[in-house]
Design a protein around this motif. Sequence first.
Motif, PDB file in Angstrom:
ATOM      1  N   GLU A  19      42.259 -53.488  24.945  1.00  0.00           N
ATOM      2  CA  GLU A  19      40.852 -53.901  24.889  1.00  0.00           C
ATOM      3  C   GLU A  19      40.487 -54.792  26.079  1.00  0.00           C
ATOM      4  O   GLU A  19      39.398 -54.661  26.652  1.00  0.00           O
ATOM      5  N   VAL A  20      41.395 -55.681  26.445  1.00  0.00           N
ATOM      6  CA  VAL A  20      41.141 -56.555  27.602  1.00  0.00           C
ATOM      7  C   VAL A  20      41.070 -55.708  28.872  1.00  0.00           C
ATOM      8  O   VAL A  20      40.179 -55.901  29.710  1.00  0.00           O
ATOM      9  N   ALA A  21      41.974 -54.762  29.013  1.00  0.00           N
ATOM     10  CA  ALA A  21      41.973 -53.878  30.186  1.00  0.00           C
ATOM     11  C   ALA A  21      40.654 -53.111  30.282  1.00  0.00           C
ATOM     12  O   ALA A  21      40.066 -53.007  31.363  1.00  0.00           O
ATOM     13  N   GLN A  22      40.179 -52.616  29.156  1.00  0.00           N
ATOM     14  CA  GLN A  22      38.901 -51.891  29.152  1.00  0.00           C
ATOM     15  C   GLN A  22      37.755 -52.827  29.528  1.00  0.00           C
ATOM     16  O   GLN A  22      36.871 -52.453  30.295  1.00  0.00           O
ATOM     17  N   VAL A  26      40.329 -52.498  34.248  1.00  0.00           N
ATOM     18  CA  VAL A  26      41.586 -52.416  34.987  1.00  0.00           C
ATOM     19  C   VAL A  26      42.621 -51.728  34.103  1.00  0.00           C
ATOM     20  O   VAL A  26      42.381 -51.502  32.921  1.00  0.00           O
ATOM     21  N   HIS A  27      43.781 -51.441  34.657  1.00  0.00           N
ATOM     22  CA  HIS A  27      44.878 -50.853  33.901  1.00  0.00           C
ATOM     23  C   HIS A  27      45.554 -51.945  33.072  1.00  0.00           C
ATOM     24  O   HIS A  27      45.558 -53.120  33.454  1.00  0.00           O
ATOM     25  N   ALA A  28      46.151 -51.566  31.957  1.00  0.00           N
ATOM     26  CA  ALA A  28      46.849 -52.524  31.098  1.00  0.00           C
ATOM     27  C   ALA A  28      47.952 -53.263  31.863  1.00  0.00           C
ATOM     28  O   ALA A  28      48.206 -54.445  31.611  1.00  0.00           O
ATOM     29  N   THR A  30      47.831 -54.366  34.820  1.00  0.00           N
ATOM     30  CA  THR A  30      47.187 -55.486  35.508  1.00  0.00           C
ATOM     31  C   THR A  30      47.029 -56.666  34.563  1.00  0.00           C
ATOM     32  O   THR A  30      47.248 -57.820  34.946  1.00  0.00           O
ATOM     33  N   VAL A  31      46.681 -56.401  33.328  1.00  0.00           N
ATOM     34  CA  VAL A  31      46.537 -57.467  32.325  1.00  0.00           C
ATOM     35  C   VAL A  31      47.884 -58.147  32.101  1.00  0.00           C
ATOM     36  O   VAL A  31      47.979 -59.375  32.082  1.00  0.00           O
ATOM     37  N   TYR A  32      48.942 -57.354  31.964  1.00  0.00           N
ATOM     38  CA  TYR A  32      50.286 -57.928  31.798  1.00  0.00           C
ATOM     39  C   TYR A  32      50.669 -58.780  33.010  1.00  0.00           C
ATOM     40  O   TYR A  32      51.252 -59.856  32.860  1.00  0.00           O
ATOM     41  N   ARG A  33      50.324 -58.331  34.198  1.00  0.00           N
ATOM     42  CA  ARG A  33      50.636 -59.111  35.415  1.00  0.00           C
ATOM     43  C   ARG A  33      49.897 -60.440  35.420  1.00  0.00           C
ATOM     44  O   ARG A  33      50.463 -61.472  35.799  1.00  0.00           O
ATOM     45  N   LEU A  34      48.641 -60.429  35.022  1.00  0.00           N
ATOM     46  CA  LEU A  34      47.869 -61.678  34.949  1.00  0.00           C
ATOM     47  C   LEU A  34      48.523 -62.651  33.978  1.00  0.00           C
ATOM     48  O   LEU A  34      48.572 -63.858  34.224  1.00  0.00           O
ATOM     49  N   MET A  35      49.025 -62.138  32.871  1.00  0.00           N
ATOM     50  CA  MET A  35      49.713 -62.975  31.885  1.00  0.00           C
ATOM     51  C   MET A  35      51.009 -63.548  32.460  1.00  0.00           C
ATOM     52  O   MET A  35      51.290 -64.731  32.312  1.00  0.00           O
TER      53      MET A  35
END
Length: 73
Positions: A19-22, A26-28, A30-35
């Motif tokens: 949901e955050v990626a959407q 961005v791709h999921a 990318t979200v994991y990398r930000l974390m």
Amino acid sequence: TSITSRMTKATEAKFSIKEVAQRFRVHATTVYRLMEKGKLGFYQIGSRRIVGESHIEQYLSLAERKAKVSGTH
């Protein structure tokens, strides 16, 4: 933390990685990398990561400030 602060965290909207990626478009990954870089906060529930609305607001606020400093929007 105060009772009000804990209640706010308990009742805030929470989102999956997908949901955050959407939302960020961005791709999921990318979200994991930000974390992993500590740029996007999250709650760890077992092996699952959940992102609170407050985490998203903090990240976007920081990104906006950085954009203003660098002169890009």
